[in-house]
Design a protein around this motif. Sequence first.
Motif, PDB file in Angstrom:
ATOM      1  N   LEU A 326     -28.080 -19.824  10.504  1.00 10.67           N
ATOM      2  CA  LEU A 326     -28.992 -18.571   9.618  1.00 10.67           C
ATOM      3  C   LEU A 326     -27.999 -17.745   8.779  1.00 10.67           C
ATOM      4  N   LYS A 327     -28.295 -17.462   7.659  1.00  8.67           N
ATOM      5  CA  LYS A 327     -27.928 -16.570   6.675  1.00  8.67           C
ATOM      6  C   LYS A 327     -28.791 -15.314   6.609  1.00  8.67           C
ATOM      7  N   VAL A 328     -28.301 -13.590   7.328  1.00  4.47           N
ATOM      8  CA  VAL A 328     -28.652 -12.896   7.140  1.00  4.47           C
ATOM      9  C   VAL A 328     -29.288 -12.278   5.489  1.00  4.47           C
ATOM     10  N   THR A 329     -30.355 -11.849   4.900  1.00  7.60           N
ATOM     11  CA  THR A 329     -30.990 -11.315   3.631  1.00  7.60           C
ATOM     12  C   THR A 329     -30.017 -10.154   3.770  1.00  7.60           C
ATOM     13  N   GLN A 330     -30.617 -10.057   1.854  1.00 11.72           N
ATOM     14  CA  GLN A 330     -30.558  -8.664   1.984  1.00 11.72           C
ATOM     15  C   GLN A 330     -31.140  -7.063   2.529  1.00 11.72           C
ATOM     16  N   ASN A 331     -32.522  -7.786   3.074  1.00 10.56           N
ATOM     17  CA  ASN A 331     -32.479  -6.791   4.471  1.00 10.56           C
ATOM     18  C   ASN A 331     -32.878  -6.723   5.570  1.00 10.56           C
ATOM     19  N   GLY A 332     -31.344  -7.396   5.815  1.00  2.17           N
ATOM     20  CA  GLY A 332     -30.684  -6.561   7.046  1.00  2.17           C
ATOM     21  C   GLY A 332     -31.723  -7.907   8.197  1.00  2.17           C
ATOM     22  N   ALA A 333     -32.349  -9.338   7.728  1.00  2.00           N
ATOM     23  CA  ALA A 333     -33.660 -10.315   9.196  1.00  2.00           C
ATOM     24  C   ALA A 333     -33.203 -11.328   8.445  1.00  2.00           C
ATOM     25  N   ILE A 334     -33.448 -12.133   9.604  1.00  5.01           N
ATOM     26  CA  ILE A 334     -33.186 -13.977   9.013  1.00  5.01           C
ATOM     27  C   ILE A 334     -34.777 -14.467   9.746  1.00  5.01           C
ATOM     28  N   ARG A 335     -34.815 -15.245   8.406  1.00 10.65           N
ATOM     29  CA  ARG A 335     -36.163 -16.034   8.001  1.00 10.65           C
ATOM     30  C   ARG A 335     -36.260 -17.115   9.338  1.00 10.65           C
ATOM     31  N   TRP A 336     -37.636 -17.328   9.890  1.00 12.80           N
ATOM     32  CA  TRP A 336     -37.582 -17.900  10.746  1.00 12.80           C
ATOM     33  C   TRP A 336     -38.212 -19.237  10.988  1.00 12.80           C
ATOM     34  N   LYS A 337     -38.798 -20.298  10.739  1.00 10.99           N
ATOM     35  CA  LYS A 337     -39.338 -21.422  10.213  1.00 10.99           C
ATOM     36  C   LYS A 337     -40.659 -20.984   9.493  1.00 10.99           C
ATOM     37  N   SER A 338     -40.225 -20.518   8.387  1.00  5.33           N
ATOM     38  CA  SER A 338     -40.411 -20.783   6.870  1.00  5.33           C
ATOM     39  C   SER A 338     -41.267 -19.478   6.767  1.00  5.33           C
ATOM     40  N   TYR A 339     -41.929 -18.865   7.505  1.00  2.00           N
ATOM     41  CA  TYR A 339     -42.605 -17.355   7.658  1.00  2.00           C
ATOM     42  C   TYR A 339     -42.718 -16.429   8.572  1.00  2.00           C
ATOM     43  N   ASN A 340     -41.761 -16.517   9.778  1.00  2.00           N
ATOM     44  CA  ASN A 340     -41.337 -15.393  10.267  1.00  2.00           C
ATOM     45  C   ASN A 340     -39.897 -14.987   9.866  1.00  2.00           C
ATOM     46  N   TRP A 341     -39.666 -13.376  10.791  1.00  6.14           N
ATOM     47  CA  TRP A 341     -38.819 -12.635   9.900  1.00  6.14           C
ATOM     48  C   TRP A 341     -37.818 -12.291  11.809  1.00  6.14           C
ATOM     49  N   VAL A 342     -37.069 -12.382  12.017  1.00  2.13           N
ATOM     50  CA  VAL A 342     -36.246 -11.683  12.828  1.00  2.13           C
ATOM     51  C   VAL A 342     -35.163 -10.294  12.477  1.00  2.13           C
ATOM     52  N   TYR A 343     -35.626  -9.373  13.136  1.00  4.22           N
ATOM     53  CA  TYR A 343     -34.453  -8.275  12.149  1.00  4.22           C
ATOM     54  C   TYR A 343     -33.168  -7.824  12.881  1.00  4.22           C
ATOM     55  N   LEU A 344     -32.174  -8.302  12.503  1.00  2.00           N
ATOM     56  CA  LEU A 344     -31.185  -8.113  13.357  1.00  2.00           C
ATOM     57  C   LEU A 344     -30.625  -6.756  12.251  1.00  2.00           C
ATOM     58  N   SER A 345     -29.867  -6.352  11.278  1.00  2.00           N
ATOM     59  CA  SER A 345     -29.179  -5.107  11.294  1.00  2.00           C
ATOM     60  C   SER A 345     -28.553  -5.865   9.474  1.00  2.00           C
ATOM     61  N   ALA A 346     -28.328  -4.496   8.817  1.00  4.43           N
ATOM     62  CA  ALA A 346     -28.430  -4.168   7.216  1.00  4.43           C
ATOM     63  C   ALA A 346     -27.166  -4.350   6.956  1.00  4.43           C
TER      64      ALA A 346
END
Length: 394
Positions: A326-346
């Motif tokens: 999975l790719k980490v987005t600009q807000n530092g999170a990964i999208r999980w199954k289209s509508y959930n988010w798991v925050y990792l690190s900016a």
Amino acid sequence: MPWKESTIMEQKIEFICEWRTGKYTITELCRVFEISRPTAYKIIARFENEGYEGLRELSRKPRSPHPNATNGKVVDQILELKEKHKAWGAKKLHTLLYKDFPDELIPSVLTVHNILKKHGLVSPQKRLRRVKPVHPIFDPEECNEVWSADYKGKFLMGNKIYCHPLTIADSKSRFVFTAKGHYKENLASAKAEFKRVFRKFGIPGQIHTDNGSPFGSVAAIQRFTRLSYWFIELGIMPVFSDPAHPEQNGRHERMHRDLKAACAKPSAYDLKAQQRRLNSFVKEYNHVRPHEALNMKTPASVHEFSTRPFPEKIHEFDYDTKMKVLKVTQNGAIRWKSYNWVYLSASLQGKHIGALDIGNGIWRVFYRNVFLGYFDEHVFRKKEQSVRLETNLV
């Protein structure tokens, strides 16, 4: 109680005067003046032979030089070396004497210390409060197994601007790769100097730092920062001292104490002049200064270059086929199954992570081959929400 130092001659004269009256016995006089009978008889004998002049304190200096006295040229060389290396102790100066004199003329380390003390060149050591020892995290057996890095505390230069020296050293050989003065402690400055050092000396297996910026952050996952993830991409594992425990990187802190004494007391006028002092310190520390932990050898004589060259280009990482990439987005999170988010690190934005299912809805998350943490898929099933990655399973 013995004779008082400030009135020793007066008490001797008083003793003789009382003795000459014949009213008191030797025992009574000794009790009053609080001296021994042999001392009393010695004073009386000297008075009878030489009069009152015989009561003066005699010099205890030997009439002839001691046969084992240190050679005068050796003493002069010890004082000259101390003048040149003011922060060095007797052990290091003792080692340097072998360059100029035959073995039979060189005194012991204790004698060198006593010579320095006699000339007022030994600073009294502060007694440290005994505390429970904290064992170091690493005790490397080979060079380049672990490097240590840190920003030595800032200090004002003559132009009233702060200098922040970045230091990098090998934990085994104590070889200092650099002491680079910066105006700020930031990612760009640190990364540029690390690149220069890596290109010249190769790369280590681990880099040990504290938790300060830009090296680590106690609020981040595994304390990793953008600089930490760059180390991981190079194949270097970032490791950290426990928060508020700088003594766990004590070798580096000890080197900083010498650097401060040599370069910051006093400091130079500007950064260019200050850098010349830092470069001079590194050269002397590596090639001239004997090190006790190295059996009085110099770091340069012990250190070996790394066999791992610096990779100018960082290649893409191939995750295991069992992992979900999975790719980490600009807000530092990964999208999980289209509508959930798991925050990792900016610090990971734009990078790809791998998630491995270990059963019961628990996923392990990796960046390249480094474990970051867990997240529980069941949380999403109960309610649509965002969660943070956890480093431990509850």
